[in-house]
Scaffold this motif. Structure first.
Motif, PDB file in Angstrom:
ATOM      1  N   ASP A  65       0.656  -1.247  -0.159  1.00  0.00           N
ATOM      2  CA  ASP A  65       0.132  -0.202  -0.068  1.00  0.00           C
ATOM      3  C   ASP A  65       1.132   1.064   0.501  1.00  0.00           C
ATOM      4  O   ASP A  65       2.250   1.066  -0.089  1.00  0.00           O
ATOM      5  CB  ASP A  65      -1.099  -0.387   0.947  1.00  0.00           C
ATOM      6  N   HIS A  66       0.318   2.743   0.166  1.00  0.00           N
ATOM      7  CA  HIS A  66       0.948   4.017   0.238  1.00  0.00           C
ATOM      8  C   HIS A  66       2.316   3.819  -1.163  1.00  0.00           C
ATOM      9  O   HIS A  66       3.064   3.728  -1.100  1.00  0.00           O
ATOM     10  CB  HIS A  66       1.765   3.698   1.273  1.00  0.00           C
ATOM     11  N   VAL A  67       1.410   3.397  -2.495  1.00  0.00           N
ATOM     12  CA  VAL A  67       2.029   3.070  -3.727  1.00  0.00           C
ATOM     13  C   VAL A  67       2.642   4.999  -3.549  1.00  0.00           C
ATOM     14  O   VAL A  67       0.938   5.676  -4.815  1.00  0.00           O
ATOM     15  CB  VAL A  67       1.304   2.588  -4.751  1.00  0.00           C
ATOM     16  N   LEU A 126       5.059  -2.406   1.712  1.00  0.00           N
ATOM     17  CA  LEU A 126       5.799  -4.342   1.609  1.00  0.00           C
ATOM     18  C   LEU A 126       5.132  -4.619   3.131  1.00  0.00           C
ATOM     19  O   LEU A 126       5.471  -4.299   4.433  1.00  0.00           O
ATOM     20  CB  LEU A 126       7.065  -4.959   1.356  1.00  0.00           C
ATOM     21  N   HIS A 127       3.808  -4.717   3.263  1.00  0.00           N
ATOM     22  CA  HIS A 127       3.284  -5.330   4.780  1.00  0.00           C
ATOM     23  C   HIS A 127       3.406  -6.843   4.766  1.00  0.00           C
ATOM     24  O   HIS A 127       2.999  -7.518   3.629  1.00  0.00           O
ATOM     25  CB  HIS A 127       2.261  -4.767   4.650  1.00  0.00           C
ATOM     26  N   LEU A 128       3.875  -7.807   5.757  1.00  0.00           N
ATOM     27  CA  LEU A 128       4.074  -8.729   6.043  1.00  0.00           C
ATOM     28  C   LEU A 128       4.208  -9.111   7.215  1.00  0.00           C
ATOM     29  O   LEU A 128       4.051  -8.564   8.634  1.00  0.00           O
ATOM     30  CB  LEU A 128       5.717  -9.074   6.050  1.00  0.00           C
ATOM     31  N   LEU A 138       9.891  -2.252   4.907  1.00  0.00           N
ATOM     32  CA  LEU A 138       8.772  -3.091   5.111  1.00  0.00           C
ATOM     33  C   LEU A 138       8.542  -3.287   6.173  1.00  0.00           C
ATOM     34  O   LEU A 138       9.029  -2.089   7.284  1.00  0.00           O
ATOM     35  CB  LEU A 138      10.108  -4.243   5.902  1.00  0.00           C
ATOM     36  N   LEU A 139       6.832  -3.218   6.609  1.00  0.00           N
ATOM     37  CA  LEU A 139       6.296  -3.314   8.067  1.00  0.00           C
ATOM     38  C   LEU A 139       5.468  -4.341   7.936  1.00  0.00           C
ATOM     39  O   LEU A 139       4.966  -5.705   6.655  1.00  0.00           O
ATOM     40  CB  LEU A 139       5.100  -2.293   7.594  1.00  0.00           C
ATOM     41  N   PRO A 140       5.090  -4.700   9.355  1.00  0.00           N
ATOM     42  CA  PRO A 140       3.838  -5.781   9.813  1.00  0.00           C
ATOM     43  C   PRO A 140       2.930  -5.621   8.966  1.00  0.00           C
ATOM     44  O   PRO A 140       2.448  -4.232   9.581  1.00  0.00           O
ATOM     45  CB  PRO A 140       4.803  -6.083  11.655  1.00  0.00           C
TER      46      PRO A 140
HETATM   47 ZN   LIG Z   1       1.305   0.656   4.287  1.00  0.00          ZN
END
Ligand SMILES: [Zn+2]
Length: 301
Positions: free
Chosen positions: A228-230, A245-247, A280-282
């Protein structure tokens, strides 16, 4: 041929054209032919400035400019736009003086031959340059080529005007043609200025490029993986995209970094000249972003 080589060629052609058209004005005394010659002078100044700016734009990033120098090209089209305004004012001034004091034209045949010769050179060069500019996405070269095309059209109008003066004996037609040339030049100038303002204001990438980016992201999306937030922007020939990139929070940093790397590689090979910044984000954590929450790959039709 490189962009720089085209610009050097356009400087040479501009010099030759100025000599031909100044000659045409000198022999005939026509202000509309003077307006045509002045426009070629603008071409020369524009091409020289564009060459300088393309040289600056191609410099690698340095400590002062870590993102590179690509935006230098936007100065070039803005500067050329301003030059065009100045030339148009000069033409209107000369034309008004001539309207107040009409003069018969001399040696019209010779003047027109010189003008047509200059225009044929300009037209051939503009055609080659525009094709190259589209391929290379060079603002500076495109601005220069578009300007050359305007020059060819105005020359055609001026030739028609001078022929009409000869046919009718209406001397006022010459300065009126010159004023029409000035108005046309102004239109072209304002569109160049608008384009460079767009560039300096960080307009997002072209819709077809955003579609390519979205297609790449779709390949990596999964139940636990989300983008998201592109956000994207253009800087001359360089393109930028920032995204999250949420993981799953339980992934090791190694595994997350490997995926991030794969996404980055895929984006760069899908879109030439793209620089991607991937955060990179959870899955359940959102970064603080000041921008409006617009996902550019989703808000298009
Ligand atoms: Zn986000």
């Amino acid at each position: 041929m490189s962009v720089g080589a085209y610009l050097q060629l356009s400087i040479a052609v501009a010099l030759a054209t100025i000599a031909l058209k100044a000659g045409a004005w000198w022999f005939t005394g026509s202000v509309s032919l003077l307006s045509d010659a002045l426009e070629s002078l603008v071409n020369l100044a524009g091409a020289m400035f564009a060459l300088w700016m393309v040289t600056v734009a191609s410099r690698p990033p340095d400590a002062e400019h870590p993102y590179g120098h690509h935006k230098a090209e936007y100065f070039s089209s803005g500067f050329e736009g301003i030059l065009i305004f100045a030339a148009a004012l000069g033409i209107v001034w000369a034309a008004v003086l001539r309207l107040l004091d009409p003069q018969p034209l001399q040696a019209v045949g010779l003047g027109l031959v010189l003008t047509v010769a200059g225009s044929v050179m300009n037209g051939a060069l503009a055609f080659a340059m525009l094709r190259h500019a589209r391929k290379q996405r060079s603002m500076a070269l495109e601005a220069d080529a578009r300007h050359l095309f305007t020059d060819v059209w105005t020359s055609a109008g001026v030739v028609a005007g001078v022929l009409a003066v000869q046919a009718t004996g209406w001397l006022w037609l010459d300065p009126v043609t010159a004023i029409a040339v000035a108005i046309n030049i102004l239109r072209e100038g304002s569109s160049l200025v608008r384009r460079s303002v767009d560039g300096l204001m960080d307009a997002r990438l072209e819709p077809e490029v955003l579609r390519d980016i979205d297609a790449v992201l779709a390949r990596f999306r999964g139940p636990a993986i989300r983008f998201d937030h592109v956000h994207s922007r253009r800087a001359g020939q360089r393109r930028f995209v920032d995204l999250h990139l949420h993981l799953p929070a339980g992934w090791t940093l190694d595994r997350a970094a490997a995926l991030r790397n794969a996404v980055e590689q895929a984006l760069m090979s899908a879109v030439p000249g793209l620089r991607a910044s991937i955060q990179l984000l959870p899955s359940d954590v959102e970064a603080h972003v000041d921008a409006v929450d617009v996902d550019e790959t989703e808000d298009r039709p």
